[in-house]
Design an enzyme around this catalytic site. Structure first.
Site, PDB file in Angstrom:
ATOM      1  N   ASN A 145       1.553  -3.653  11.121  1.00 15.02           N
ATOM      2  CA  ASN A 145       0.436  -2.714  10.970  1.00 15.02           C
ATOM      3  C   ASN A 145      -0.426  -3.116   9.794  1.00 15.02           C
ATOM      4  O   ASN A 145       0.048  -3.660   8.803  1.00 15.02           O
ATOM      5  CB  ASN A 145       0.954  -1.276  10.828  1.00 15.02           C
ATOM      6  CG  ASN A 145       1.152  -0.865   9.385  1.00 15.02           C
ATOM      7  OD1 ASN A 145       0.200  -0.443   8.701  1.00 15.02           O
ATOM      8  ND2 ASN A 145       2.369  -1.016   8.886  1.00 15.02           N
ATOM      9  N   PHE A 190      -4.229   2.773   4.799  1.00 10.00           N
ATOM     10  CA  PHE A 190      -4.316   4.127   4.220  1.00 10.00           C
ATOM     11  C   PHE A 190      -5.438   4.952   4.856  1.00 10.00           C
ATOM     12  O   PHE A 190      -6.332   5.455   4.160  1.00 10.00           O
ATOM     13  CB  PHE A 190      -4.550   4.081   2.706  1.00 10.00           C
ATOM     14  CG  PHE A 190      -3.387   3.600   1.881  1.00 10.00           C
ATOM     15  CD1 PHE A 190      -2.127   3.452   2.412  1.00 10.00           C
ATOM     16  CD2 PHE A 190      -3.565   3.319   0.528  1.00 10.00           C
ATOM     17  CE1 PHE A 190      -1.059   3.008   1.634  1.00 10.00           C
ATOM     18  CE2 PHE A 190      -2.517   2.881  -0.259  1.00 10.00           C
ATOM     19  CZ  PHE A 190      -1.261   2.719   0.303  1.00 10.00           C
ATOM     20  N   ASN A 242      -1.677  -3.551   2.786  1.00 14.87           N
ATOM     21  CA  ASN A 242      -2.942  -3.395   3.511  1.00 14.87           C
ATOM     22  C   ASN A 242      -4.083  -2.835   2.681  1.00 14.87           C
ATOM     23  O   ASN A 242      -5.150  -2.533   3.208  1.00 14.87           O
ATOM     24  CB  ASN A 242      -2.715  -2.530   4.749  1.00 14.87           C
ATOM     25  CG  ASN A 242      -1.664  -3.156   5.648  1.00 14.87           C
ATOM     26  OD1 ASN A 242      -1.708  -4.357   5.906  1.00 14.87           O
ATOM     27  ND2 ASN A 242      -0.692  -2.373   6.067  1.00 14.87           N
ATOM     28  N   THR A 243      -3.851  -2.637   1.394  1.00  8.55           N
ATOM     29  CA  THR A 243      -4.930  -2.259   0.481  1.00  8.55           C
ATOM     30  C   THR A 243      -5.030  -3.405  -0.517  1.00  8.55           C
ATOM     31  O   THR A 243      -4.073  -3.656  -1.257  1.00  8.55           O
ATOM     32  CB  THR A 243      -4.602  -0.919  -0.229  1.00  8.55           C
ATOM     33  OG1 THR A 243      -4.579   0.105   0.760  1.00  8.55           O
ATOM     34  CG2 THR A 243      -5.632  -0.570  -1.286  1.00  8.55           C
ATOM     35  N   LYS A 256       7.707   3.217  -4.582  1.00  7.97           N
ATOM     36  CA  LYS A 256       8.066   2.481  -3.365  1.00  7.97           C
ATOM     37  C   LYS A 256       7.675   1.024  -3.545  1.00  7.97           C
ATOM     38  O   LYS A 256       6.513   0.711  -3.827  1.00  7.97           O
ATOM     39  CB  LYS A 256       7.351   3.084  -2.154  1.00  7.97           C
ATOM     40  CG  LYS A 256       7.757   2.415  -0.853  1.00  7.97           C
ATOM     41  CD  LYS A 256       7.407   3.270   0.338  1.00  7.97           C
ATOM     42  CE  LYS A 256       7.756   2.588   1.636  1.00  7.97           C
ATOM     43  NZ  LYS A 256       7.418   3.405   2.802  1.00  7.97           N
TER      44      LYS A 256
HETATM   45  C1  LIG Z   1       2.433   2.097  11.444  1.00 14.10           C
HETATM   46  C2  LIG Z   1       3.033   2.154  10.080  1.00 14.10           C
HETATM   47  C3  LIG Z   1       2.373   2.812   9.059  1.00 14.10           C
HETATM   48  C4  LIG Z   1       2.925   2.872   7.780  1.00 14.10           C
HETATM   49  N1  LIG Z   1       2.267   3.560   6.800  1.00 14.10           N
HETATM   50  C5  LIG Z   1       2.838   3.679   5.586  1.00 14.10           C
HETATM   51  C6  LIG Z   1       2.205   4.446   4.573  1.00 14.10           C
HETATM   52  O1  LIG Z   1       1.148   5.047   4.774  1.00 14.10           O
HETATM   53  N2  LIG Z   1       2.809   4.511   3.358  1.00 14.10           N
HETATM   54  C7  LIG Z   1       3.999   3.875   3.091  1.00 14.10           C
HETATM   55  O2  LIG Z   1       4.504   3.981   1.974  1.00 14.10           O
HETATM   56  N3  LIG Z   1       4.619   3.166   4.050  1.00 14.10           N
HETATM   57  C8  LIG Z   1       4.078   3.056   5.283  1.00 14.10           C
HETATM   58  N4  LIG Z   1       4.712   2.337   6.246  1.00 14.10           N
HETATM   59  C9  LIG Z   1       5.983   1.632   5.916  1.00 14.10           C
HETATM   60  C10 LIG Z   1       7.200   2.472   6.283  1.00 14.10           C
HETATM   61  O3  LIG Z   1       7.238   3.676   5.562  1.00 14.10           O
HETATM   62  C11 LIG Z   1       8.479   1.682   5.988  1.00 14.10           C
HETATM   63  O4  LIG Z   1       8.558   1.389   4.614  1.00 14.10           O
HETATM   64  C12 LIG Z   1       8.575   0.366   6.767  1.00 14.10           C
HETATM   65  O5  LIG Z   1       8.029   0.505   8.050  1.00 14.10           O
HETATM   66  C13 LIG Z   1      10.023  -0.136   6.876  1.00 14.10           C
HETATM   67  O6  LIG Z   1      10.833   0.755   7.592  1.00 14.10           O
HETATM   68  P1  LIG Z   1      11.164   0.558   9.173  1.00 14.10           P
HETATM   69  O7  LIG Z   1      11.588  -0.859   9.356  1.00 14.10           O
HETATM   70  O8  LIG Z   1      12.221   1.574   9.473  1.00 14.10           O
HETATM   71  O9  LIG Z   1       9.894   0.835   9.892  1.00 14.10           O
HETATM   72  C14 LIG Z   1       4.175   2.258   7.522  1.00 14.10           C
HETATM   73  C15 LIG Z   1       4.843   1.593   8.555  1.00 14.10           C
HETATM   74  C16 LIG Z   1       4.302   1.541   9.828  1.00 14.10           C
HETATM   75  C17 LIG Z   1       5.052   0.839  10.913  1.00 14.10           C
END
Ligand SMILES: Cc1cc2nc3c(=O)[nH]c(=O)nc-3n(C[C@H](O)[C@H](O)[C@H](O)COP(=O)(O)O)c2cc1C
Length: 367
Positions: A115, A119, A181-182, A221
């Site tokens: 992705n 934000f 992504n920022t 994070k």
């Molecule tokens: C579509 C998408 C959007 C995400 N948006 C954010 C976000 O806004 N803020 C954030 O801290 N992490 C964001 N993440 C990261 C997730 O919170 C997480 O750290 C990451 O996906 C790893 O976990 P997973 O493998 O279980 O998905 C996003 C992940 C995905 C897939």
């Protein structure tokens, strides 16, 4: 049920199907008895999995990761799926639309997602309005970030503004300095910048604690793409500033196990199965440095109770999921909770914390 719906949802564009699923979930909760039905289907009561951490009592250690409910629209429905806690956001101070479409890619063969949402956020004011309207159905973390147009020199102002705006409504606040992504955001993990940011946030936390008479824990994070020295530096800063937790990890800009995949070259953060080992290694390293003095929330590629257990034994106190929820649907939470409950039962221990401690010391003795 999700097994039958998934092929239809996956015919749609990834972002559209995300939005549609969340909308449908919320519709269910609007019907009389809808919330009770969801809870009966998905939420297990599991006293042995209760986790005491950061002055909070988590009903179970399985949380929803940030990014799924960016605008605090669905927390009631999501809490009925049996999560022990939800992390909402990332919310930015001012509204922004995020990156242009298409910005979300499913890599189904790898159980992964790339992705580059960037934000997309309704901004802190509207976010707080939504929070107030929906109430607080359980433990709520709020993940905050900076606006794209804000330079890193001014970033502290952005974080402080949003920190203050959401303070009263959060059980903990997560400082997102690791989204790829920022542009430039991840540079905030550098020693000097992070030291300054944490110093000011901590100062604000103390001030708000006095005026609002509530202590809201702070977590940061971090990225899975840090080297060992950098992880050590961050751990030291977390101790110096008496941080409450580190969330490890966000998505990766690396592309493990994706050779030849048509989406491998898409810009953005990779999540799901290929991230699993990378994030577990970060958790292990962090735990080695912190030894329980700062809590760790572990995530990255957790797809079942085994993966959750691996993260817990590596050093996590709580875990979160995102990508696997997209592939498996809401039964994921129930399955992880049941799997961990069985582990506690067969270990002869009374609680998850004891079971994990026993496993960690076993590993330690074997070395
Ligand atoms: C579509 C998408 C959007 C995400 N948006 C954010 C976000 O806004 N803020 C954030 O801290 N992490 C964001 N993440 C990261 C997730 O919170 C997480 O750290 C990451 O996906 C790893 O976990 P997973 O493998 O279980 O998905 C996003 C992940 C995905 C897939």
């Amino acid at each position: 049920m999700y097994r039958f719906l998934r092929p239809l949802l996956f015919l749609l564009d990834a972002e559209q199907s995300h939005n549609l699923t969340l909308f449908a979930l919320r519709c269910i909760t609007l019907f009389p008895g809808g919330r009770g039905l969801l809870r009966a289907l998905f939420a297990n009561r599991t006293p042995s999995l209760t986790v005491e951490l950061m002055g909070l009592q988590f009903p179970n250690p399985v949380g929803l990761a940030a990014g799924l409910d960016k605008n605090a629209r669905y927390q009631n429905a999501l809490s009925d799926l049996g999560f022990g806690f939800l992390e909402l956001g990332t919310v930015t101070p001012l509204p922004q639309t995020g990156n242009p479409l298409k910005r979300l890619f499913r890599l189904s063969e790898n159980n992964a997602i790339i992705n580059r949402m960037g934000f997309n956020s309704i901004g802190a004011e509207a976010f707080v309005y939504n929070l107030r309207k929906q109430g607080r159905p359980g433990i709520i973390g709020i993940n905050i970030g900076k606006n794209k147009d804000t330079t890193n020199e001014q970033a502290i102002e952005d974080y402080l503004k949003t920190f203050t705006a959401v303070y009263t409504y959060a059980d903990y606040i997560a400082i997102n300095i690791s989204s790829p992504n920022t542009p430039g955001l991840r540079d905030l993990q550098d020693q000097q910048r992070l030291d300054k940011l944490l110093g000011q946030l901590k100062h604000e936390q103390v001030a708000l604690g006095k005026t609002r008479r509530v202590y809201v824990p702070i977590a940061i994070k971090i990225s899975p793409d840090l080297d060992d020295d950098h992880i050590t530096t961050i751990a030291q800063l977390a101790l110096t500033h008496r941080l409450d937790a580190i969330i490890a990890t966000n998505t990766t800009i690396s592309r493990p196990d994706l050779e030849g995949h048509p989406y491998a070259r898409e810009q953005g953060g990779l999540s799901g199965r290929p991230l699993k080992d990378l994030s577990t290694a970060v958790i292990k390293k962090l735990y080695g440095e912190l030894q329980g003095r700062v809590a760790i929330i572990g995530l990255g590629g957790v797809e079942n109770a085994e993966d959750a257990w691996e993260k817990l034994v590596a050093g996590a106190d709580l875990i979160q999921v995102y990508t696997a929820l997209i592939y498996q649907g809401p039964r994921l939470v129930r399955d992880i909770v049941s799997g961990l409950t069985r582990r506690v039962e067969t270990s002869g221990c009374a609680t998850l914390a004891e079971t994990v401690a026993k496993a960690r010391s076993g590993i330690h003795l074997m070395r």
